[in-house]
Scaffold this motif. Structure first.
Motif, mmCIF file in Angstrom:
data_model
loop_
_atom_site.group_PDB
_atom_site.id
_atom_site.type_symbol
_atom_site.label_atom_id
_atom_site.label_comp_id
_atom_site.label_asym_id
_atom_site.label_seq_id
_atom_site.Cartn_x
_atom_site.Cartn_y
_atom_site.Cartn_z
ATOM 1 N N ALA A 123 0.887 -1.164 0.007
ATOM 2 C CA ALA A 123 -0.022 -0.095 0.128
ATOM 3 C C ALA A 123 0.878 1.139 0.213
ATOM 4 O O ALA A 123 0.515 2.178 -0.976
ATOM 5 C CB ALA A 123 -1.048 0.007 1.319
ATOM 6 N N VAL A 124 1.878 1.281 0.874
ATOM 7 C CA VAL A 124 2.747 2.650 0.975
ATOM 8 C C VAL A 124 3.555 2.840 -0.187
ATOM 9 O O VAL A 124 3.683 3.556 -0.934
ATOM 10 C CB VAL A 124 3.510 2.513 2.293
ATOM 11 N N GLY A 125 4.212 1.614 -0.640
ATOM 12 C CA GLY A 125 5.098 1.631 -1.631
ATOM 13 C C GLY A 125 4.152 1.998 -3.044
ATOM 14 O O GLY A 125 4.869 2.856 -3.802
ATOM 15 N N THR A 126 2.968 1.437 -3.355
ATOM 16 C CA THR A 126 2.371 1.634 -4.507
ATOM 17 C C THR A 126 2.016 3.250 -4.396
ATOM 18 O O THR A 126 2.011 3.902 -5.544
ATOM 19 C CB THR A 126 0.924 1.024 -4.413
ATOM 20 N N ALA A 127 1.576 3.849 -3.453
ATOM 21 C CA ALA A 127 1.150 5.133 -3.088
ATOM 22 C C ALA A 127 2.362 6.036 -3.466
ATOM 23 O O ALA A 127 2.066 7.224 -4.267
ATOM 24 C CB ALA A 127 0.592 5.572 -1.913
ATOM 25 N N CYS A 128 3.621 5.885 -2.885
ATOM 26 C CA CYS A 128 4.739 6.533 -3.179
ATOM 27 C C CYS A 128 5.274 6.636 -4.528
ATOM 28 O O CYS A 128 5.605 7.690 -5.280
ATOM 29 C CB CYS A 128 5.891 6.175 -2.120
ATOM 30 N N THR A 156 6.280 8.920 -9.927
ATOM 31 C CA THR A 156 6.226 8.745 -11.221
ATOM 32 C C THR A 156 5.098 9.673 -11.764
ATOM 33 O O THR A 156 5.603 10.153 -12.777
ATOM 34 C CB THR A 156 5.697 7.161 -11.533
ATOM 35 N N VAL A 157 4.131 9.965 -11.402
ATOM 36 C CA VAL A 157 3.362 10.998 -11.741
ATOM 37 C C VAL A 157 4.018 12.386 -11.752
ATOM 38 O O VAL A 157 3.917 12.941 -12.933
ATOM 39 C CB VAL A 157 1.850 11.014 -11.242
ATOM 40 N N GLY A 158 4.510 12.772 -10.790
ATOM 41 C CA GLY A 158 5.244 14.096 -10.754
ATOM 42 C C GLY A 158 6.368 14.090 -11.806
ATOM 43 O O GLY A 158 6.456 14.968 -12.600
ATOM 44 N N ASN A 185 6.888 2.457 -16.524
ATOM 45 C CA ASN A 185 5.800 3.258 -16.281
ATOM 46 C C ASN A 185 6.124 4.556 -16.527
ATOM 47 O O ASN A 185 4.791 5.096 -16.720
ATOM 48 C CB ASN A 185 5.468 2.924 -14.837
ATOM 49 N N LEU A 186 7.128 5.346 -16.200
ATOM 50 C CA LEU A 186 7.409 6.390 -16.410
ATOM 51 C C LEU A 186 7.144 6.904 -18.038
ATOM 52 O O LEU A 186 6.434 7.935 -18.286
ATOM 53 C CB LEU A 186 8.811 6.841 -16.026
ATOM 54 N N VAL A 187 7.471 6.146 -18.817
ATOM 55 C CA VAL A 187 7.233 6.279 -20.314
ATOM 56 C C VAL A 187 5.998 6.307 -20.475
ATOM 57 O O VAL A 187 5.663 7.125 -21.415
ATOM 58 C CB VAL A 187 8.210 5.386 -21.084
ATOM 59 N N VAL A 188 5.311 5.329 -20.007
ATOM 60 C CA VAL A 188 3.738 5.215 -20.347
ATOM 61 C C VAL A 188 2.951 6.477 -20.251
ATOM 62 O O VAL A 188 2.391 7.133 -20.730
ATOM 63 C CB VAL A 188 3.236 3.971 -19.691
ATOM 64 N N LEU A 189 3.314 6.818 -18.704
ATOM 65 C CA LEU A 189 2.481 8.156 -18.293
ATOM 66 C C LEU A 189 2.987 9.274 -19.143
ATOM 67 O O LEU A 189 2.094 10.127 -19.228
ATOM 68 C CB LEU A 189 2.832 8.043 -16.912
#
Length: 296
Positions: free
Chosen positions: A90-95, A100-102, A161-165
């Protein structure tokens, strides 16, 4: 008949033979996929006599019992590892999702100073891994050994995931950004009010990728933390794949429960969370990943 009216073969309706072949192929694939799950679940519900009679693998238990699950959830290392895995995931996915979004949003905007350099650095990590020893030395120098942060920070951002976003953010209409700028919105407000609400599908897919990675990760736990901080994946590897006995680590007075049933029960417990979450996010896969990876 004109050549323009002739449709290619793949657009023609399937024949009965072709349809039957597809049904048989899908049925065979379904059997191959379901067989391991059924065998693991059935063995975890079997008694010691049934396991011995079937050579260690039971498909249809005649007298199913939940003794193995009672042993697991009565306390001990398995229950503690399960709680730790849930918290780490939970914590790792949120962080990871926030980081990654930022980073993806920053790299998707034109004119960002050093944006191309940081993008190339991220892409470089997809091709070349630093290796186990350099990673261990970095974690040690940062003082993260035997901490839960060592299970999250080294894998905080996935380059894929960074490239996809980033590609998804770049494909959003520029008119939305321009309209928000005219209204006086800053980057942070644009990200929260415009970009994220339009990116629910790709965010769901990326979050699932991160969650599955954290849930199944055992290698970092083996390197960086002691056994009192092991997640469930490490316990699964140690006591199921390595063949160590659970009798001394699971706190239970029921010594009649076979060790193999307990091991299979641990496997079932490790599979259930992902199997429960996946159906709710499966519909986002095609839309999220393909939309974010076609351009950019």
């Amino acid at each position: 008949m004109r050549a323009a009216d002739v449709r290619p073969k793949w657009m023609e309706p399937p024949t009965r033979i072709g349809l039957a072949a597809k049904v048989l192929a899908l049925a065979a694939i379904a059997v191959l996929v379901l067989y391991p799950f059924v065998a693991v679940l059935s063995t975890s519900l079997s008694s010691e006599a049934e396991i011995s009679r079937h050579g260690g693998l039971v498909l249809f238990p005649t007298s199913p019992t939940l003794d193995a699950y009672r042993v697991i959830f009565a306390g001990g290392v398995v229950t503690s590892a399960l709680v730790r895995s849930i918290l780490i995931t939970a914590v790792g996915t949120a962080c990871s999702l926030a980081a990654t979004v930022g980073m993806a949003y920053g790299l998707s905007r034109r004119g960002v100073v050093g944006g191309r350099f940081f993008l190339l650095v991220a892409l470089f990590t997809m091709l070349f891994s630093p290796g186990v020893i350099p990673n261990f030395l970095v974690v040690k120098q940062l003082g993260l050994l035997d901490t839960y942060a060592a299970l999250v920070l080294p894998t905080l951002i996935s380059a894929f995931n960074l490239v996809v976003l980033r590609s998804f953010f770049m494909n959003l209409p520029t008119e939305l950004y321009e309209a928000a700028r005219i209204d006086g919105a800053g980057d942070f407000r644009v990200l929260l009010r415009i970009v994220l609400p339009l990116s629910k599908s790709v965010l769901a897919v990326v979050a699932l990728f991160y969650a599955v990675g954290y849930w199944n990760a055992f290698f970092n736990a083996m390197l960086y933390v002691n056994d009192d901080k092991w997640p469930l994946a490490m316990v699964l590897r140690q006591f199921v794949l390595q063949g160590q006995s659970l009798n001394d680590t699971v706190s239970s007075s029921e010594t009649s429960v076979p060790a193999q049933a307990i091991q299979m029960a641990v496997v079932v417990v490790s599979l259930v969370p992902i199997l429960v979450v996946y159906p709710f996010l499966q519909r986002y896969f095609t839309k999220g990943v393909l939309t974010g990876a076609v351009k950019g």
